[in-house]
Structure formats: C-alpha cells, structure tokens
Design an enzyme around this catalytic site. Structure first.
Site, short mmCIF file in Angstrom:
data_model
loop_
_atom_site.label_atom_id
_atom_site.label_comp_id
_atom_site.label_asym_id
_atom_site.label_seq_id
_atom_site.Cartn_x
_atom_site.Cartn_y
_atom_site.Cartn_z
N GLU A 170 39.04 53.16 30.74
CA GLU A 170 38.52 51.80 30.57
C GLU A 170 38.27 51.15 31.93
O GLU A 170 39.22 50.87 32.66
CB GLU A 170 39.53 50.96 29.78
CG GLU A 170 39.08 49.53 29.56
CD GLU A 170 40.05 48.73 28.71
OE1 GLU A 170 41.26 49.05 28.71
OE2 GLU A 170 39.61 47.77 28.05
N GLU A 264 40.43 43.24 20.85
CA GLU A 264 41.55 43.06 21.78
C GLU A 264 41.41 41.66 22.35
O GLU A 264 40.75 41.45 23.37
CB GLU A 264 41.51 44.12 22.88
CG GLU A 264 42.73 44.04 23.80
CD GLU A 264 42.60 44.95 25.00
OE1 GLU A 264 43.51 45.76 25.23
OE2 GLU A 264 41.57 44.87 25.70
C1 LER Z 1 43.40 46.97 28.07
O1 LER Z 1 42.57 47.48 27.08
C2 LER Z 1 42.72 45.93 28.86
O2 LER Z 1 41.62 45.53 28.52
C3 LER Z 1 43.35 45.39 30.06
O3 LER Z 1 42.90 44.09 30.31
C4 LER Z 1 44.84 45.47 30.05
O4 LER Z 1 45.37 44.57 30.97
MN MN Z 2 40.53 46.40 26.84
#
Ligand code: LER
Ligand code: MN
Length: 301
Positions: A170, A264
C-alpha cells in the site's frame, strides 16, 4: 439485477449492491483511528453483515493468537468473506518493520508476515503490507532501506506463493512513512521484487494527498491493483468529503478490477452511521454490480 445466492447467514431481502464491499474490523483493540470496528469480534461481524456488507477486512496484529478454522467459521456463519488482512498494527503497536536497522527486528517482521500466511490461505485473503514496511530510519541510507525492503518482500512473497496467497503493498502518504508514497513508486517496487503474487493496494485517502490525479494513477496501476481502500478526503466515510467517487469507481472497474472495495475510515460521527453512509454513497456513486458466484461483472448501474 438478480438476487445473489448466499451461504449461511443470508439475510432476507438482501439485494445486489455496487461491487463487493467490506469494512475494516480489528480482531483486537487497536490504536489506529481509521478502523471503525474494534473488539467484540462476533458482535461486530453480525453488525457489519446487518449493515449489508459482503466482507470484513481483518486487521490482525499477531496471527498466532488466532485459530484460522475458528476465524473462518465465525466469518462464514455471519455470511461474510475476508478479502484482505491488514498487518500494520505490528508497526503501530510493536514497531516491527522490514527496514529497521536491527536485523533482529527485520527478521521478526518477516516472521510476522509469514505467520499470517496460514490464516490468509484459509480465508482466501490478500496480506496487506502497509506500515510494516517501515520508514527510512535515522542513520540508515535510503538505498540500504530499499534493499532490505526488496529482499524481505521477496522472502515473504515466496512463502505466501507456496500457499497460493497474494501480498499487496500500500502506498501511504508522506506523513506516515518515507518509503513508497505514490502508486508509481509502488509499481517500481513491484518490478524490483518481481513476484507474480505481489501487487498494490491503493487507498483513496493517501492518493488524495500524494497523486497528481487519482484516476490517472488507478489507470496506471491497472491489473496490478490487488485491493482497494476507500475513505473520503478527510478520512471520514465516502460522501463526507470532496472526493469524486463516481469517477474513482468507474475508473477502478474499467481496469477490470473485480476485488473488494474496502472501507477504511474513521468511526465518525459513529461507526454505524459511517458504515451505513459509506454503502449508500458508494451505491449512489454508480459503481458496477458484481455477481459473487463467479465474480464477473453482472451489470453497470
Ligand atoms: C492502512 O491501510 C493505512 O491506510 C495507513 O494509513 C495505516 O496507517
Ligand atoms: Mn489504507
């Protein structure tokens, strides 16, 4: 649009919705604020299924504390799937990372990711590499940090690949890490690692900070997108900020992406309101409908 066949836990009146949607659920208490649901695992599974989600993305600090069969049984009983497992709490709570100057800590981070493989294999979930990659620590040369990162990822991809599990890196905004902030940096890392089971997780919150154009970067990443996080510009639920989710989802699905769109976001004003508003806004954003039986695109709203 037909109704979908669902297994145990099917709820009467449940109808097709845009794509498959999940929301992050921590299997234990966690400090990370953009997780709307924490604690009371079975209670939260029931609530999330009741809101209409298809899946839960599990945030797991220590997989050794969990029995894969038990997790699978509870998630399945709630009628949910697990598209991905987040690993960042090992950084947030224990400061494990692939780029720590201590070989012992780097080894512990690699062991932790390998420890996620049996759970991910049982749940058919992608393992997320977020903050566990670490940062360029004081006194460490950036090239050295990148070398540690690439070799750790190669080792983890090898172990995961043997079990048929995928990993997704990510890109995360500059205020949280100094390593891999953008989709193009993520794609270069994918090339350096060179593993077929290694792709990207793109997160609209981070992209809004780092990418010149969110949609151009989605197009650039194309079929190397393994997972997708949604939060609005303020990290509230989609619809609470100024991101253009119709354009984002249209572009994402045009790449051929058939995975989950995973929420999220912060529990603002509260977890339930955020979860319900997210579903509504993503639906109104005109995403595509995906038939869960074969994951092919069934129709376009
Ligand atoms: C985790 O998926 C994310 O987006 C981060 O900002 C974790 O701190
Ligand atoms: Mn994230």
């Amino acid at each position: 649009m037909g109704t979908r066949e669902r297994g145990m836990g099917e709820k009467a009146g449940r109808i097709d919705r845009p794509g498959r949607l999940s929301v992050v659920l921590s299997t234990q208490p966690a400090r990370f604020e953009a997780v709307a649901f924490k604690g009371d695992f079975e209670g939260n599974l029931a609530r999330i299924a009741g809101f209409g989600y298809d899946g839960v993305e599990l945030a797991v600090r220590e997989p050794a504390l969990l029995d894969p069969e038990d997790v699978w049984a509870k998630v399945t009983a709630a009628g949910l799937e697990v598209p991905a497992i987040g690993t960042g709490q090992a950084w947030g709570e224990e400061k494990l990372s692939f780029t720590d100057p201590s070989a012992h800590v780097r080894g512990a981070a690699i062991a932790r990711v390998k420890g996620h493989v049996p759970l991910a294999a049982r749940l058919n979930a992608t393992i997320i590499i977020g903050l566990l990659r670490g940062i360029v620590q004081p006194g460490v040369d950036r090239d050295q940090a990148m070398d540690w990162l690439v070799s750790a990822l190669q080792e983890c991809c090898d172990a995961a690949g043997d079990a048929g599990v995928r990993l997704a890196l990510e890109p995360i905004n500059r205020y949280e890490t100094t390593l891999i902030n953008t989709a193009s940096q993520g794609l270069a890392l994918l090339d350096a690692v060179g593993a077929a089971n290694f792709g990207l997780l793109l997160d609209t919150f981070h992209m809004n900070i780092e990418e010149p154009s969110i949609t151009d970067s989605i197009r650039q990443a194309g079929d190397r997108i393994f997972h997708f996080h949604v939060a609005d510009s303020n990290r509230w639920h989609p619809g609470a900020g100024h991101l253009d989710f119709p354009a984002i989802l249209r572009t994402l699905f045009a790449t051929g992406y058939k995975g989950y769109v995973s929420g999220e976001f912060m529990p603002m004003p509260d977890a339930e309101t955020a979860a319900l508003h997210a579903i509504k806004h993503l639906h109104e954003s005109g995403a595509v409908m995906i038939d869960k039986r074969d994951t092919s695109v069934a129709s376009t709203v």
